[in-house]
Design a protein around this motif. Structure first.
Motif, PDB file in Angstrom:
ATOM      1  N   GLN A   1      17.795   2.947  -1.807  1.00  0.00           N
ATOM      2  CA  GLN A   1      18.787   2.879  -0.739  1.00  0.00           C
ATOM      3  C   GLN A   1      20.135   2.557  -1.369  1.00  0.00           C
ATOM      4  OE1 GLN A   1      17.739   0.676   2.835  1.00  0.00           O
ATOM      5  NE2 GLN A   1      19.838  -0.094   3.025  1.00  0.00           N
ATOM      6  N   ILE A   2      21.028   3.544  -1.342  1.00  0.00           N
ATOM      7  CA  ILE A   2      22.324   3.443  -2.005  1.00  0.00           C
ATOM      8  C   ILE A   2      23.321   2.843  -1.016  1.00  0.00           C
ATOM      9  CG2 ILE A   2      24.131   4.763  -3.155  1.00  0.00           C
ATOM     10  CD1 ILE A   2      21.786   6.948  -3.483  1.00  0.00           C
ATOM     11  N   CYS A   3      23.788   1.634  -1.308  1.00  0.00           N
ATOM     12  CA  CYS A   3      24.564   0.880  -0.321  1.00  0.00           C
ATOM     13  C   CYS A   3      26.071   1.054  -0.447  1.00  0.00           C
ATOM     14  CB  CYS A   3      24.209  -0.605  -0.414  1.00  0.00           C
ATOM     15  SG  CYS A   3      22.480  -0.950  -0.022  1.00  0.00           S
ATOM     16  N   ASP A   4      26.524   1.705  -1.503  1.00  0.00           N
ATOM     17  CA  ASP A   4      27.950   1.938  -1.692  1.00  0.00           C
ATOM     18  C   ASP A   4      28.179   3.438  -1.874  1.00  0.00           C
ATOM     19  OD1 ASP A   4      30.650   1.427  -2.019  1.00  0.00           O
ATOM     20  OD2 ASP A   4      30.389  -0.015  -3.660  1.00  0.00           O
ATOM     21  N   ARG A   5      29.421   3.843  -1.859  1.00  0.00           N
ATOM     22  CA  ARG A   5      29.740   5.250  -2.103  1.00  0.00           C
ATOM     23  C   ARG A   5      29.558   5.576  -3.577  1.00  0.00           C
ATOM     24  NH1 ARG A   5      34.271   3.807   1.317  1.00  0.00           N
ATOM     25  NH2 ARG A   5      34.012   4.688   3.410  1.00  0.00           N
TER      26      ARG A   5
ATOM     27  N   SER B   1      17.030  12.964 -12.203  1.00  0.00           N
ATOM     28  CA  SER B   1      16.532  11.848 -13.007  1.00  0.00           C
ATOM     29  C   SER B   1      15.358  11.121 -12.370  1.00  0.00           C
ATOM     30  CB  SER B   1      17.667  10.845 -13.256  1.00  0.00           C
ATOM     31  OG  SER B   1      18.736  11.434 -13.942  1.00  0.00           O
ATOM     32  N   LEU B   2      15.245  11.217 -11.039  1.00  0.00           N
ATOM     33  CA  LEU B   2      14.207  10.471 -10.314  1.00  0.00           C
ATOM     34  C   LEU B   2      13.382  11.412  -9.440  1.00  0.00           C
ATOM     35  CD1 LEU B   2      16.287   7.345  -9.188  1.00  0.00           C
ATOM     36  CD2 LEU B   2      14.635   7.460 -11.073  1.00  0.00           C
ATOM     37  N   PRO B   3      12.663  12.337 -10.047  1.00  0.00           N
ATOM     38  CA  PRO B   3      11.840  13.247  -9.231  1.00  0.00           C
ATOM     39  C   PRO B   3      10.769  12.471  -8.476  1.00  0.00           C
ATOM     40  CG  PRO B   3      11.259  13.412 -11.559  1.00  0.00           C
ATOM     41  CD  PRO B   3      12.501  12.578 -11.493  1.00  0.00           C
ATOM     42  N   GLY B   4      10.591  12.822  -7.218  1.00  0.00           N
ATOM     43  CA  GLY B   4       9.579  12.152  -6.404  1.00  0.00           C
ATOM     44  C   GLY B   4      10.038  10.867  -5.757  1.00  0.00           C
ATOM     45  N   VAL B   5      11.236  10.405  -6.073  1.00  0.00           N
ATOM     46  CA  VAL B   5      11.786   9.188  -5.473  1.00  0.00           C
ATOM     47  C   VAL B   5      12.765   9.597  -4.372  1.00  0.00           C
ATOM     48  CG1 VAL B   5      13.176   7.113  -5.867  1.00  0.00           C
ATOM     49  CG2 VAL B   5      11.529   7.877  -7.605  1.00  0.00           C
ATOM     50  N   SER B   6      12.598   9.031  -3.194  1.00  0.00           N
ATOM     51  CA  SER B   6      13.472   9.371  -2.070  1.00  0.00           C
ATOM     52  C   SER B   6      14.815   8.671  -2.203  1.00  0.00           C
ATOM     53  CB  SER B   6      12.817   8.970  -0.751  1.00  0.00           C
ATOM     54  OG  SER B   6      11.619   9.695  -0.545  1.00  0.00           O
TER      55      SER B   6
ATOM     56  N   VAL C   1      20.739  13.999   0.359  1.00  0.00           N
ATOM     57  CA  VAL C   1      19.794  12.882   0.362  1.00  0.00           C
ATOM     58  C   VAL C   1      18.621  13.174   1.306  1.00  0.00           C
ATOM     59  CG1 VAL C   1      21.549  11.181  -0.263  1.00  0.00           C
ATOM     60  CG2 VAL C   1      21.135  11.679   2.151  1.00  0.00           C
ATOM     61  N   ASP C   2      17.653  12.246   1.308  1.00  0.00           N
ATOM     62  CA  ASP C   2      16.469  12.412   2.152  1.00  0.00           C
ATOM     63  C   ASP C   2      16.645  11.771   3.526  1.00  0.00           C
ATOM     64  OD1 ASP C   2      14.514  13.691   0.217  1.00  0.00           O
ATOM     65  OD2 ASP C   2      15.140  11.922  -0.923  1.00  0.00           O
TER      66      ASP C   2
ATOM     67  N   PRO D   1       0.823  -1.215   0.000  1.00  0.00           N
ATOM     68  CA  PRO D   1       0.000   0.000   0.000  1.00  0.00           C
ATOM     69  C   PRO D   1       0.854   1.261   0.000  1.00  0.00           C
ATOM     70  CG  PRO D   1      -0.089  -1.097   2.140  1.00  0.00           C
ATOM     71  CD  PRO D   1       0.608  -2.032   1.213  1.00  0.00           C
ATOM     72  N   PRO D   2       0.379   2.345  -0.606  1.00  0.00           N
ATOM     73  CA  PRO D   2       1.185   3.561  -0.821  1.00  0.00           C
ATOM     74  C   PRO D   2       1.834   4.186   0.408  1.00  0.00           C
ATOM     75  CG  PRO D   2      -0.814   3.649  -2.126  1.00  0.00           C
ATOM     76  CD  PRO D   2      -0.934   2.430  -1.257  1.00  0.00           C
ATOM     77  N   PRO D   3       1.232   4.159   1.599  1.00  0.00           N
ATOM     78  CA  PRO D   3       1.926   4.826   2.717  1.00  0.00           C
ATOM     79  C   PRO D   3       3.230   4.166   3.127  1.00  0.00           C
ATOM     80  CG  PRO D   3      -0.404   4.477   3.206  1.00  0.00           C
ATOM     81  CD  PRO D   3      -0.083   3.662   2.001  1.00  0.00           C
ATOM     82  N   ILE D   4       3.461   2.931   2.690  1.00  0.00           N
ATOM     83  CA  ILE D   4       4.639   2.171   3.124  1.00  0.00           C
ATOM     84  C   ILE D   4       5.816   2.465   2.194  1.00  0.00           C
ATOM     85  CG2 ILE D   4       5.547  -0.131   3.583  1.00  0.00           C
ATOM     86  CD1 ILE D   4       3.241   0.757   5.434  1.00  0.00           C
ATOM     87  N   GLY D   5       6.975   2.689   2.788  1.00  0.00           N
ATOM     88  CA  GLY D   5       8.176   2.891   1.996  1.00  0.00           C
ATOM     89  C   GLY D   5       8.663   1.586   1.390  1.00  0.00           C
ATOM     90  N   THR D   6       8.923   1.594   0.091  1.00  0.00           N
ATOM     91  CA  THR D   6       9.520   0.436  -0.578  1.00  0.00           C
ATOM     92  C   THR D   6      10.940   0.827  -0.974  1.00  0.00           C
ATOM     93  OG1 THR D   6       8.410   1.153  -2.626  1.00  0.00           O
ATOM     94  CG2 THR D   6       7.387  -0.632  -1.370  1.00  0.00           C
ATOM     95  N   PHE D   7      11.911   0.276  -0.263  1.00  0.00           N
ATOM     96  CA  PHE D   7      13.320   0.636  -0.422  1.00  0.00           C
ATOM     97  C   PHE D   7      14.020  -0.388  -1.321  1.00  0.00           C
ATOM     98  CE2 PHE D   7      14.519   3.569   3.276  1.00  0.00           C
ATOM     99  CZ  PHE D   7      13.210   3.944   3.555  1.00  0.00           C
ATOM    100  N   LEU D   8      14.526   0.057  -2.461  1.00  0.00           N
ATOM    101  CA  LEU D   8      15.364  -0.783  -3.303  1.00  0.00           C
ATOM    102  C   LEU D   8      16.805  -0.650  -2.838  1.00  0.00           C
ATOM    103  CD1 LEU D   8      15.947  -2.500  -5.894  1.00  0.00           C
ATOM    104  CD2 LEU D   8      16.264  -0.305  -7.079  1.00  0.00           C
ATOM    105  N   LEU D   9      17.387  -1.730  -2.312  1.00  0.00           N
ATOM    106  CA  LEU D   9      18.786  -1.720  -1.921  1.00  0.00           C
ATOM    107  C   LEU D   9      19.621  -2.017  -3.162  1.00  0.00           C
ATOM    108  CD1 LEU D   9      17.222  -2.284   0.806  1.00  0.00           C
ATOM    109  CD2 LEU D   9      19.347  -3.341   1.578  1.00  0.00           C
ATOM    110  N   THR D  10      20.448  -1.068  -3.547  1.00  0.00           N
ATOM    111  CA  THR D  10      21.266  -1.243  -4.742  1.00  0.00           C
ATOM    112  C   THR D  10      22.743  -1.110  -4.420  1.00  0.00           C
ATOM    113  OG1 THR D  10      21.660  -0.467  -7.000  1.00  0.00           O
ATOM    114  CG2 THR D  10      21.073   1.218  -5.382  1.00  0.00           C
TER     115      THR D  10
END
Length: 218
Positions: A82-86, A98-103, A126-127, A52-61
Motif C-alpha cells: 500500500q503506497i501511501c505517498d505519491r 520487480s514484484l511479480p505476484g505482489v498487488s 495499480v490493482d 492464512p493465505p486468503p487474507i490480504g497482508t498490506f504493507l503500508l509504506t
C-alpha cells in the motif's frame, strides 16, 4: 458483501482476532512521518507469516524510491504493498516488474477535485485505490490514520469511474460506515482508530463495525 480491511494491526493476536471476525485484509504500518499503528519490520514479518493465505497482508509504506519499496516488501513478505505517498512517474511500472505476484494499492488523499483527476491517472497502473483523509503538503505529511472523514461525494465520483477496486478509509466507525457505503459504493472499507480503545484493537467495537457493514450490504 463489502470487504473489510483492518489497519494498524500491532500483534499476531490482533491479526488473529481481525481474521476471526471476518476481515479480508490486514494493514501493517511501517515507518511513517505521522499517524498511529507504526510497528517495526521484524514484527510485520512475524505477523505476515501467521496470516492464512486468503487474507490480504498490506504493507503500508511511506517510501517513494522503487528500490526501497522492493527491499521492504522482500524483507516483510507481504502479498500487497500500500503506497501511501505519491511516486515519481514510471515507478508503478518498475514495481510491477520487480514484484511479480505482489498487488499494488495506491492511496489517494481526497481533498478536492484534483484528487479525482489524480485517481483517474494512477488507477490503470495499480490493482486498487485506497481513498483516505490526509495531507501530503504539510511540513509533516499526513499519510493516513487521521481519524477524520473527507468529502465522500468526491470518493463516490472516483469509485464510479475507477477501473480497479476502491477501498474507502478515513474516520469510519460503526455509526457512519453504513452511510459511507451507501454514498461511495466501495469495494471495501478500511478502518484503524474506529475499532480501537487506548491504542488496542477492541473486540466489541470491531464486532459492532462488522455488523454495521453486514447491515449496509443487506
Amino acid at each position: 458483501m463489502t470487504r473489510v480491511k483492518i489497519c494498524c494491526i500491532g500483534s499476531v493476536e490482533e491479526a488473529r482476532l481481525a481474521v476471526r471476525l471476518g476481515a479480508s485484509a490486514l494493514g501493517l504500518v511501517s515507518e511513517m512521518p505521522s499517524g498511529p499503528g507504526v510497528i517495526d519490520e521484524p514484527l510485520i514479518t512475524e505477523i505476515t507469516a501467521s496470516v492464512p493465505p486468503p487474507i490480504g497482508t498490506f504493507l503500508l509504506t511511506s517510501r517513494t524510491a522503487v528500490a526501497q519499496i522492493v527491499a521492504q516488501q522482500q524483507r516483510c513478505g507481504v502479498n500487497t504493498v500500500q503506497i501511501c505517498d505519491r511516486l515519481p512517474p514510471g515507478s508503478h511500472a518498475q514495481l510491477r516488474r520487480s514484484l511479480p505476484g505482489v498487488s499494488l494499492v495506491q492511496v489517494i488523499h481526497v481533498t478536492d477535485q484534483t484528487s479525482v483527476s489524480e485517481a483517474r491517472q494512477v488507477a490503470p497502473e495499480v490493482d486498487a485505490l485506497l481513498l483516505d483523509s490526509g495531507n501530503q503538503s504539510l511540513p509533516v505529511k499526513e499519510l493516513g490514520g487521521t481519524g477524520r472523514t473527507h468529502d465522500w461525494s468526491l470518493s463516490a465520483r472516483i469509485a464510479e469511474v475507477s477501473p480497479v477496486p476502491v477501498f474507502l478509509a478515513g474516520g469510519l466507525n460503526a455509526e457512519n460506515v453504513g452511510e459511507a457505503i451507501a454514498t461511495v459504493r466501495p469495494f471495501g472499507v478500511d478502518i484503524c482508530t474506529g475499532v480501537r480503545s487506548d491504542g488496542k484493537l477492541d473486540e466489541r467495537k470491531l464486532r459492532q463495525f462488522m455488523e454495521a457493514v453486514k447491515d449496509a450490504a443487506a
